[in-house]
Write a protein that holds these residues in place. Structure first.
Motif, short mmCIF file in Angstrom:
data_model
loop_
_atom_site.label_atom_id
_atom_site.label_comp_id
_atom_site.label_asym_id
_atom_site.label_seq_id
_atom_site.Cartn_x
_atom_site.Cartn_y
_atom_site.Cartn_z
N ALA A 82 0.82 -1.21 0.00
CA ALA A 82 0.00 0.00 0.00
C ALA A 82 0.86 1.27 0.00
O ALA A 82 0.39 2.34 -0.36
N ASN A 83 2.13 1.14 0.39
CA ASN A 83 3.05 2.28 0.44
C ASN A 83 3.91 2.31 -0.83
O ASN A 83 5.07 2.69 -0.79
N GLY A 84 3.35 1.89 -1.95
CA GLY A 84 4.10 1.82 -3.19
C GLY A 84 3.97 3.07 -4.02
O GLY A 84 3.13 3.93 -3.78
N GLY A 85 4.82 3.15 -5.02
CA GLY A 85 4.78 4.26 -5.94
C GLY A 85 5.80 4.08 -7.04
O GLY A 85 6.63 3.18 -7.00
N ALA A 86 5.74 4.97 -8.01
CA ALA A 86 6.65 4.93 -9.14
C ALA A 86 7.98 5.56 -8.77
O ALA A 86 8.06 6.41 -7.89
N PHE A 87 9.03 5.12 -9.45
CA PHE A 87 10.33 5.77 -9.34
C PHE A 87 10.86 6.02 -10.74
O PHE A 87 10.48 5.36 -11.70
N GLU A 88 11.73 7.02 -10.84
CA GLU A 88 12.38 7.37 -12.10
C GLU A 88 13.69 8.06 -11.77
O GLU A 88 13.95 8.39 -10.60
N PRO A 89 14.54 8.30 -12.78
CA PRO A 89 15.82 8.95 -12.50
C PRO A 89 15.65 10.25 -11.72
O PRO A 89 14.74 11.04 -11.96
N GLY A 90 16.54 10.42 -10.75
CA GLY A 90 16.50 11.58 -9.89
C GLY A 90 15.76 11.36 -8.59
O GLY A 90 15.89 12.16 -7.67
N HIS A 91 15.00 10.28 -8.47
CA HIS A 91 14.30 9.99 -7.22
C HIS A 91 15.29 9.38 -6.22
O HIS A 91 16.27 8.75 -6.59
N PHE A 92 14.97 9.58 -4.95
CA PHE A 92 15.80 9.09 -3.86
C PHE A 92 14.91 8.30 -2.91
O PHE A 92 13.88 8.81 -2.48
N LEU A 93 15.30 7.08 -2.60
CA LEU A 93 14.53 6.20 -1.72
C LEU A 93 15.35 5.91 -0.47
O LEU A 93 16.56 5.67 -0.57
N PHE A 94 14.71 5.93 0.68
CA PHE A 94 15.39 5.61 1.94
C PHE A 94 14.53 4.66 2.75
O PHE A 94 13.31 4.83 2.83
N PHE A 95 15.16 3.66 3.33
CA PHE A 95 14.46 2.80 4.27
C PHE A 95 15.45 2.27 5.30
O PHE A 95 16.62 2.04 5.02
N ARG A 96 14.92 2.14 6.52
CA ARG A 96 15.72 1.68 7.64
C ARG A 96 15.88 0.17 7.60
O ARG A 96 15.07 -0.53 7.00
N ARG A 97 16.93 -0.30 8.25
CA ARG A 97 17.14 -1.75 8.35
C ARG A 97 15.88 -2.40 8.90
O ARG A 97 15.15 -1.81 9.71
N GLY A 98 15.57 -3.59 8.41
CA GLY A 98 14.39 -4.31 8.85
C GLY A 98 13.12 -3.95 8.09
O GLY A 98 12.09 -4.59 8.27
N THR A 99 13.17 -2.92 7.23
CA THR A 99 11.98 -2.52 6.47
C THR A 99 11.83 -3.42 5.25
O THR A 99 12.74 -3.48 4.40
N ILE A 100 10.72 -4.10 5.17
CA ILE A 100 10.46 -4.95 4.00
C ILE A 100 10.23 -4.03 2.80
O ILE A 100 9.54 -3.02 2.91
N HIS A 101 10.82 -4.41 1.67
CA HIS A 101 10.67 -3.61 0.45
C HIS A 101 10.71 -4.53 -0.77
O HIS A 101 11.18 -5.66 -0.69
N ALA A 102 10.20 -4.03 -1.89
CA ALA A 102 10.15 -4.81 -3.12
C ALA A 102 10.10 -3.87 -4.32
O ALA A 102 9.67 -2.72 -4.20
N LEU A 103 10.52 -4.39 -5.45
CA LEU A 103 10.44 -3.69 -6.72
C LEU A 103 9.61 -4.59 -7.64
O LEU A 103 10.15 -5.45 -8.32
N PRO A 104 8.27 -4.46 -7.60
CA PRO A 104 7.40 -5.40 -8.31
C PRO A 104 7.31 -5.19 -9.82
O PRO A 104 6.90 -6.11 -10.53
N GLU A 105 7.68 -3.99 -10.32
CA GLU A 105 7.57 -3.74 -11.76
C GLU A 105 8.76 -2.95 -12.28
O GLU A 105 9.15 -1.95 -11.68
N ILE A 106 9.31 -3.42 -13.39
CA ILE A 106 10.29 -2.64 -14.14
C ILE A 106 9.54 -2.14 -15.37
O ILE A 106 9.05 -2.93 -16.18
N LEU A 107 9.41 -0.83 -15.49
CA LEU A 107 8.66 -0.23 -16.59
C LEU A 107 9.58 0.24 -17.72
O LEU A 107 9.15 0.32 -18.86
#
Length: 144
Positions: A82-107
Motif C-alpha cells: 500500500a506504500n508503493g509508488g513509481a520511481f524514475e531517474p532523480g528519485h531518492f529512496l530511503f528505508f531503515r534496516r528491517g523494512t520490508i521492500h520490493a520492486l514489483p515492476e520494471i517499466l
C-alpha cells in the motif's frame, strides 16, 4: 579511479565515474541484480547496482539503505504494498534496516541505483519474506 579500502581504519580516498560503471553492466544476468562496491567500510558502503528482474519482498537486518535512481523506471514499495509508488531517474529512496521492500515492476530498463548503506551492507544480508523466493546468491552477484 578505484576502490577506497578500510584496512585497520586506514582511509584512502577515491574518485568514481558512476555513469561509466552503470554503463558497464551486461545486458543480462543470472541473478536478479548485479552490484559493484565502490566503498566497503565498516561504517558505510557505497555501491552501484543494476536490477534485471522484479525483486520480491525482502529486507536487510544490518543496515539502512539509501537509493538514488540513476536510470530506469518502475514501482517500489517499502513497509507494505500500500506504500508503493513509481520511481524514475532523480528519485531518492530511503528505508531503515528491517523494512520490508520490493520492486514489483520494471517499466523502463536499465534500472540502475547508486546505493549508500550505513553501516556497511554485507552482501549476504538479504532476507526474503518468502524464503522460496531466493538466496543472497540468487538475488545479487558482484561484478569486478
Amino acid at each position: 579511479m578505484g576502490m577506497a579500502k578500510d584496512q585497520d581504519n586506514l582511509e584512502e580516498s577515491a574518485r568514481f565515474d558512476v555513469n561509466e560503471i552503470a554503463g558497464s553492466f551486461p545486458d543480462h544476468a543470472e541473478s536478479l541484480l548485479l552490484d559493484k562496491y565502490l566503498v566497503d567500510r565498516k561504517v558505510a558502503s557505497a555501491r552501484v547496482f543494476r536490477v534485471y528482474r522484479e525483486t520480491p519482498p525482502h529486507y536487510h537486518a544490518q543496515s539502512d539503505e539509501y537509493l538514488y535512481v540513476m536510470s530506469g523506471k518502475g514501482t517500489f514499495w517499502m513497509g507494505t504494498p500500500a506504500n508503493g509508488g513509481a520511481f524514475e531517474p532523480g528519485h531518492f529512496l530511503f528505508f531503515r534496516r528491517g523494512t520490508i521492500h520490493a520492486l514489483p515492476e520494471i517499466l523502463e530498463a536499465p534500472v540502475v541505483f547508486l546505493a549508500l548503506d550505513a553501516p556497511r551492507r554485507d552482501p549476504k544480508d538479504i532476507l526474503f519474506v518468502n524464503p522460496a523466493d531466493g538466496t543472497p546468491e540468487s538475488f545479487i552477484q558482484p561484478v569486478a
